[in-house]
Design a protein around this motif. Structure first.
Motif, PDB file in Angstrom:
ATOM      1  N   THR A  30      17.619 -39.693 -27.034  1.00  0.00           N
ATOM      2  CA  THR A  30      19.018 -39.284 -27.203  1.00  0.00           C
ATOM      3  C   THR A  30      19.692 -40.097 -28.292  1.00  0.00           C
ATOM      4  OG1 THR A  30      19.174 -38.621 -24.878  1.00  0.00           O
ATOM      5  CG2 THR A  30      21.241 -39.081 -26.032  1.00  0.00           C
ATOM      6  N   ARG A  64      18.607 -38.874 -31.666  1.00  0.00           N
ATOM      7  CA  ARG A  64      19.215 -37.585 -32.021  1.00  0.00           C
ATOM      8  C   ARG A  64      20.674 -37.774 -32.452  1.00  0.00           C
ATOM      9  NH1 ARG A  64      17.715 -32.406 -31.163  1.00  0.00           N
ATOM     10  NH2 ARG A  64      15.531 -32.084 -30.584  1.00  0.00           N
ATOM     11  N   THR A 102      21.592 -43.260 -18.909  1.00  0.00           N
ATOM     12  CA  THR A 102      20.253 -42.749 -18.606  1.00  0.00           C
ATOM     13  C   THR A 102      19.463 -43.772 -17.792  1.00  0.00           C
ATOM     14  OG1 THR A 102      19.333 -43.576 -20.701  1.00  0.00           O
ATOM     15  CG2 THR A 102      20.241 -41.346 -20.698  1.00  0.00           C
ATOM     16  N   ALA A 116      16.487 -34.845 -24.323  1.00  0.00           N
ATOM     17  CA  ALA A 116      17.532 -35.461 -25.149  1.00  0.00           C
ATOM     18  C   ALA A 116      18.385 -34.410 -25.851  1.00  0.00           C
ATOM     19  CB  ALA A 116      16.904 -36.393 -26.177  1.00  0.00           C
ATOM     20  N   VAL A 153      20.941 -33.468 -23.432  1.00  0.00           N
ATOM     21  CA  VAL A 153      21.897 -34.569 -23.243  1.00  0.00           C
ATOM     22  C   VAL A 153      22.909 -34.596 -24.381  1.00  0.00           C
ATOM     23  CG1 VAL A 153      22.165 -37.064 -23.054  1.00  0.00           C
ATOM     24  CG2 VAL A 153      20.245 -35.941 -21.913  1.00  0.00           C
ATOM     25  N   VAL A 154      22.434 -34.448 -25.591  1.00  0.00           N
ATOM     26  CA  VAL A 154      23.340 -34.445 -26.748  1.00  0.00           C
ATOM     27  C   VAL A 154      24.305 -33.271 -26.672  1.00  0.00           C
ATOM     28  CG1 VAL A 154      23.450 -34.194 -29.265  1.00  0.00           C
ATOM     29  CG2 VAL A 154      21.776 -35.736 -28.235  1.00  0.00           C
TER      30      VAL A 154
END
Length: 239
Positions: free
Chosen positions: A19, A22, A79, A210, A213-214
């Motif tokens: 994450t 990214r 996380t 990820a 998540v982003v």
């Protein structure tokens, strides 16, 4: 648009690190928190643009100090995870389960409280649960309770903290260091068996999750939502 700032607590490996990378690719200023100095030292070599901080997510004073050093945080991403928790209920070590709750659930709440005064008014909080929160896999009652507790706070916090957005992501089977305690041959065999059962036909990478998540952290129209990035694991029986 002014540069955004993200804080990824538990960001030195696995989904947290994927994450962070990214977000960095999006031009974000990214701070990562981890407990392991060795991992932080390694990141300084492999990912020098990431700003590392050594702290425990369950330590309110330490997280407060990190947040104060950063200033305004746009996207808080938690996380935190741990290897403790699984096991059949008849023999489950409840002291171990309490430690697991401390590490993940209480770690999430402690981090939120400590960082909240430093969140931007239009910022976001993203939590990481897991598919065990809503499946019926034998031997997972302990970790199911932990992840269900994490995911249960998403909706009420989204209402309470608005306009700050609060979301969660619920991964399924992911190839991360979480599985490192399992011998390589056994891990490969289990992954192959699981992949054959999953609707997607594959075990996820940390980067797959990820991406979700982003999205949860940065999309201005998402709040009070738990994204199920599980490869369809909730639709089938995994053992």
């Amino acid at each position: 648009m002014a540069e955004r700032t993200a804080l990824v607590v538990g960001g030195t490996s696995g989904i947290g690190l994927a994450t962070a990378r990214r977000l960095l690719d999006r031009g974000t200023s990214v701070h990562v928190v981890g407990r392991d100095q060795t991992r932080l030292d390694a990141l300084a070599s492999t990912d020098p643009a990431l700003i590392g901080h050594r702290a425990d997510g369950a330590d309110a004073a330490a997280i407060t100090a990190v947040a104060q050093a950063i200033g305004t945080i746009d996207w808080l991403i938690i996380t935190l995870s741990g290897s403790e928790g699984p096991g059949p209920i008849a023999t489950l070590d409840l002291a171990m389960l309490r430690r697991a709750f401390d590490a993940k659930f209480w770690g999430h709440l402690t981090t939120i409280q400590a960082a909240l005064p430093h969140l931007a008014p239009d910022g976001s909080i993203t939590l990481l649960g897991a598919i065990t929160a809503r499946t019926a896999m034998p031997g997972t009652a302990g970790i199911a309770a932990i992840n269900a507790a994490v995911e249960a706070v998403v909706r009420p916090l989204a209402a309470e903290l608005a306009p700050i957005r609060v979301n969660g992501v619920s991964p399924g089977l992911v190839d991360t260091p979480w599985w490192s305690a399992l011998p390589a041959d056994a891990r490969s065999a289990y992954f192959a068996q699981a992949a054959a059962a999953l609707p997607t036909g594959r075990v996820a990478t940390a980067d797959d999750v990820a991406e979700a998540v982003v999205l949860a952290a940065t999309n201005p129209n998402l709040t009070g939502t738990v994204i199920e990035s599980d490869g369809g694991a909730r639709l089938v029986a995994l053992t």
